[in-house]
Design an enzyme around this catalytic site. Structure first.
Site, mmCIF file in Angstrom:
data_model
loop_
_atom_site.group_PDB
_atom_site.id
_atom_site.type_symbol
_atom_site.label_atom_id
_atom_site.label_comp_id
_atom_site.label_asym_id
_atom_site.label_seq_id
_atom_site.Cartn_x
_atom_site.Cartn_y
_atom_site.Cartn_z
ATOM 1 N N HIS A 22 0.659 -1.175 0.121
ATOM 2 C CA HIS A 22 0.052 0.000 -0.006
ATOM 3 C C HIS A 22 0.974 1.345 0.052
ATOM 4 O O HIS A 22 0.530 2.154 -0.837
ATOM 5 C CB HIS A 22 -1.060 0.045 1.146
ATOM 6 C CG HIS A 22 -2.173 -0.845 0.953
ATOM 7 N ND1 HIS A 22 -2.165 -2.131 0.961
ATOM 8 C CD2 HIS A 22 -3.568 -0.552 1.044
ATOM 9 C CE1 HIS A 22 -3.350 -2.604 0.850
ATOM 10 N NE2 HIS A 22 -4.320 -1.657 1.005
ATOM 11 N N HIS A 78 1.344 -4.086 9.071
ATOM 12 C CA HIS A 78 2.882 -3.882 8.827
ATOM 13 C C HIS A 78 3.633 -3.193 9.870
ATOM 14 O O HIS A 78 3.346 -2.617 10.670
ATOM 15 C CB HIS A 78 2.866 -2.932 7.624
ATOM 16 C CG HIS A 78 2.581 -3.182 6.227
ATOM 17 N ND1 HIS A 78 3.610 -4.233 5.446
ATOM 18 C CD2 HIS A 78 1.524 -3.277 5.450
ATOM 19 C CE1 HIS A 78 2.767 -4.724 4.320
ATOM 20 N NE2 HIS A 78 1.708 -4.045 4.164
#
Length: 243
Positions: free
Chosen positions: A152, A201
């Site tokens: 992303h 993440h």
């Protein structure tokens, strides 16, 4: 178009990428070097601050509950979607379509080539690194791919920044270009932060994604600049003048 006009357009400082963006590129390169060194030294062990930041964003007694007001979790999920594959694909298609309608063939080709190749590079890097997702805190959204780099963060930086930098070559007015960069930088930053907030993440995944995307955008801006200057005979006058 005369050589004098081409030279003037190419040297016009108003048509250049803002200095702050070059600064961001230098910072991105520095961060990338540090991350690479860290992985070379110990590729399996995340940095100490990675886990600390993830835990700091959750309630100590309820790690599944993120810090902040109730509405923040929903907002972060909405923001993270702006860096997802569906939204980014639509952004590229809409941008390329608008450029084609405007007969800016060179910019349309550069946007398409830069964004698609960048996304492929990120996917390849994820497979090579094969870093597992963090399990320090529960994930607040579903994830299936590898962790490093953050797709992303990297893809949003690649696509939004590449589009922004290439559009500076066809957009006048310094205020408009500065505003475009400010909006894009804020958007890419928020997308990366949302990935850490949602627990999917490591912070270093996001830093790597930002670094890669920023450097990729700068590289494609230079490709576009070189192409317009050295192959101006094959490029329409309105695109050359936009240098």
């Amino acid at each position: 178009m005369t050589a004098t006009k081409i030279q003037t357009a190419a040297s016009d400082p108003v048509r250049q990428v803002p200095h702050l963006f070059w600064g961001a590129g230098f910072a991105a390169a520095s961060v990338a070097v540090l991350l690479v060194l860290g992985f070379v030294i110990n590729p399996a062990q995340p940095y100490a601050f990675d886990a600390w930041i993830l835990r700091a964003l959750r309630h100590p007694d309820a790690p599944a509950v993120p810090m902040g007001p109730v509405w923040l979790k929903g907002a972060m999920i909405d923001i993270t979607a702006l860096g997802g594959g569906t939204v980014l694909t639509l952004v590229v298609l809409i941008t390329v379509g608008m450029l084609l309608v405007s007969r800016k063939w060179t910019t349309a080709l550069l946007v398409a080539a830069g964004t698609v190749s960048g996304s492929l590079a990120v996917s390849t890097a994820k497979e090579i690194a094969a870093r597992p997702r963090p399990e320090v805190v529960p994930h607040l959204v579903e994830v299936t791919t590898q962790s490093f780099p953050s797709g992303h963060s990297a893809n949003s930086a690649i696509i939004y920044l590449t589009i922004a930098t290439l559009l500076t070559q066809t957009t006048g007015a310094d205020a408009r270009r500065t505003y475009l960069f400010a909006v894009v930088a804020a958007l890419v930053t928020l997308i990366g932060v949302s990935r850490v907030y949602l627990g999917v993440h490591w912070p270093t995944d996001v830093l790597a994604g930002w670094s890669f995307g920023t450097l990729w955008a700068l590289a494609w801006w230079r490709i576009g600049k070189w192409l317009r200057i050295h192959h101006h005979a094959a490029i329409p006058d309105d695109e050359i003048a936009a240098l």
